[in-house]
Design an enzyme around this catalytic site. Structure first.
Site, short mmCIF file in Angstrom:
data_model
loop_
_atom_site.label_atom_id
_atom_site.label_comp_id
_atom_site.label_asym_id
_atom_site.label_seq_id
_atom_site.Cartn_x
_atom_site.Cartn_y
_atom_site.Cartn_z
N ALA A 47 0.80 -1.23 0.00
CA ALA A 47 0.00 0.00 0.00
C ALA A 47 0.83 1.28 0.00
CB ALA A 47 -0.97 -0.01 1.19
N GLN A 197 4.23 -13.80 -1.62
CA GLN A 197 5.06 -12.63 -1.30
C GLN A 197 5.97 -12.88 -0.11
OE1 GLN A 197 1.71 -12.56 -1.83
NE2 GLN A 197 1.03 -10.61 -2.66
N ASP A 238 -3.48 -2.69 4.22
CA ASP A 238 -3.74 -1.90 3.03
C ASP A 238 -4.83 -0.86 3.26
OD1 ASP A 238 -2.51 -3.16 0.19
OD2 ASP A 238 -2.37 -4.42 1.96
#
EC number: 5.3.1.23
Length: 347
Positions: A47, A197, A238
């Site tokens: 983000a 990730q 986020d």
């Protein structure tokens, strides 16, 4: 230090995170359309990093506008904003950065050339501020980690590190600060299906800086906590609603439930810009759904038989009651204080 977004030689340089950890590659971005594509395809992700990238994307788009007439320029700039807003719906930093860039444009009373110059300065300021913010988050998080006679073992999910920000990281900022002060024994990293990730990016960051890291699959977290291997969980976000509900990478909610069951503190680390005071609770946070190919295909290999249906939300929402504290650049707060009436105290 790792810097995923850099302004250099009149273009933006992005670390291509889709190629890590096997290949370190830098992509040059010269146009707003290319920046939008880079955000959508997750060449740049996380983000805060998306916010920085979008700010530069706004400047690149402004630079492409040829008119010298102010009102026409602002109308064209709105088209650039719409292009960038459409890339990732969940990350509020994206919208915050675009809004800040637009405010800069509207407040500049000079020529179009002066507006463009101010837009570049604002994008660079957003970049620099995020780096300072992450360092403050790291130190504030360190201050509230459990006090134990032994060094800490922390668990994180996805990648909320330098790659996800302007540098240093939010959740990994806390990890870095703990490592710097000699309080960290080891980081456990969830692999984070389906895009991995944690496996690809978080472990890569740790290896670059010599931080001891152990990779586990997402469904091993409960076992590790039951074995007493985890002192605390630290994740990013986020978007955070006004009541403290936090949207983060899919699987975070499950991790929070497991942490609660084992009395393991669960911390969310994020800048104040991630808190969306316009949303009363997490039910109002838009959840991005991505291409199901991320689930059923690895490389060129399809994992499932024909006829299977897929559901691929990229994020889930962790209820505030499962969160021990939200760590920001201004300090750590219990989720329930993040209300509209206390916005001034937090911001």
């Amino acid at each position: 230090m790792i810097y995923p977004v850099i302004w250099q030689n009149n273009c933006v340089l992005l670390i291509d995170q889709t190629r890590l950890p096997n290949e370190y590659a830098v992509v040059e971005i010269h146009r707003s359309e290319d920046m939008a594509r880079a955000i959508q395809t997750m060449i740049v992700r996380g983000a805060p990093a998306i916010g920085v990238a979008a700010a530069y994307g706004m400047y690149l788009g402004a630079r492409e506008i040829e008119t010298g007439e102010r009102q026409e320029f602002l109308q064209e700039l709105e088209k650039v904003a719409q292009l960038l807003r459409a890339t990732r719906p969940t990350a509020v930093n994206l919208f915050w950065a675009i809004s800040r860039m637009q405010k800069t444009a509207y407040k500049t009373l000079g020529t179009v050339a002066q507006i463009k110059e101010n837009l570049l300065q604002t994008a660079q300021a957003i970049n620099a501020e995020d780096l300072q913010t992450c360092q403050a988050i790291g130190d504030n998080g360190l201050a509230i980690l459990p006090k134990t006679p032994e060094k800490l073992t922390l668990l994180t999910h996805c990648n909320a590190g330098a790659l996800a920000t302007a540098g240093y990281g939010t959740a990994l900022g806390v990890v870095r600060s703990a490592w710097r002060e000699g309080r960290l024994e080891r980081l456990f990293a969830d692999e984070t299906r389906p895009r991995l990730q944690g496996a690809k990016l978080t472990t890569w960051e740790c290896v670059q800086e010599g931080i001891p890291v152990t990779l586990i699959t997402d469904n091993m977290a409960a076992h590790c906590m039951k074995q007493g291997l985890i002192h605390a969980v630290v994740v990013g976000a986020d978007r955070i609603a006004a009541n403290g509900d936090a949207a983060n990478k899919i699987g975070t909610y499950s991790l929070a439930i497991v942490a609660k069951a084992h009395n393991v503190p669960f911390f969310v680390a994020a800048p104040v810009s991630t808190i969306d005071f316009e949303l009363a609770d997490g039910s109002q946070i838009p959840i991005e759904e991505r291409n199901p190919v991320e689930i059923y295909q690895v490389g060129d290999t399809t994992l499932t038989p024909p006829g299977v249906k897929f559901y691929n939300p990229a994020f889930d929402v962790t209820p505030a009651e499962l969160i021990t504290a939200i760590i920001t650049e201004n300090g750590a707060f219990a989720p329930h204080v993040l209300t509209k009436s206390s916005q001034q105290a937090v911001v």
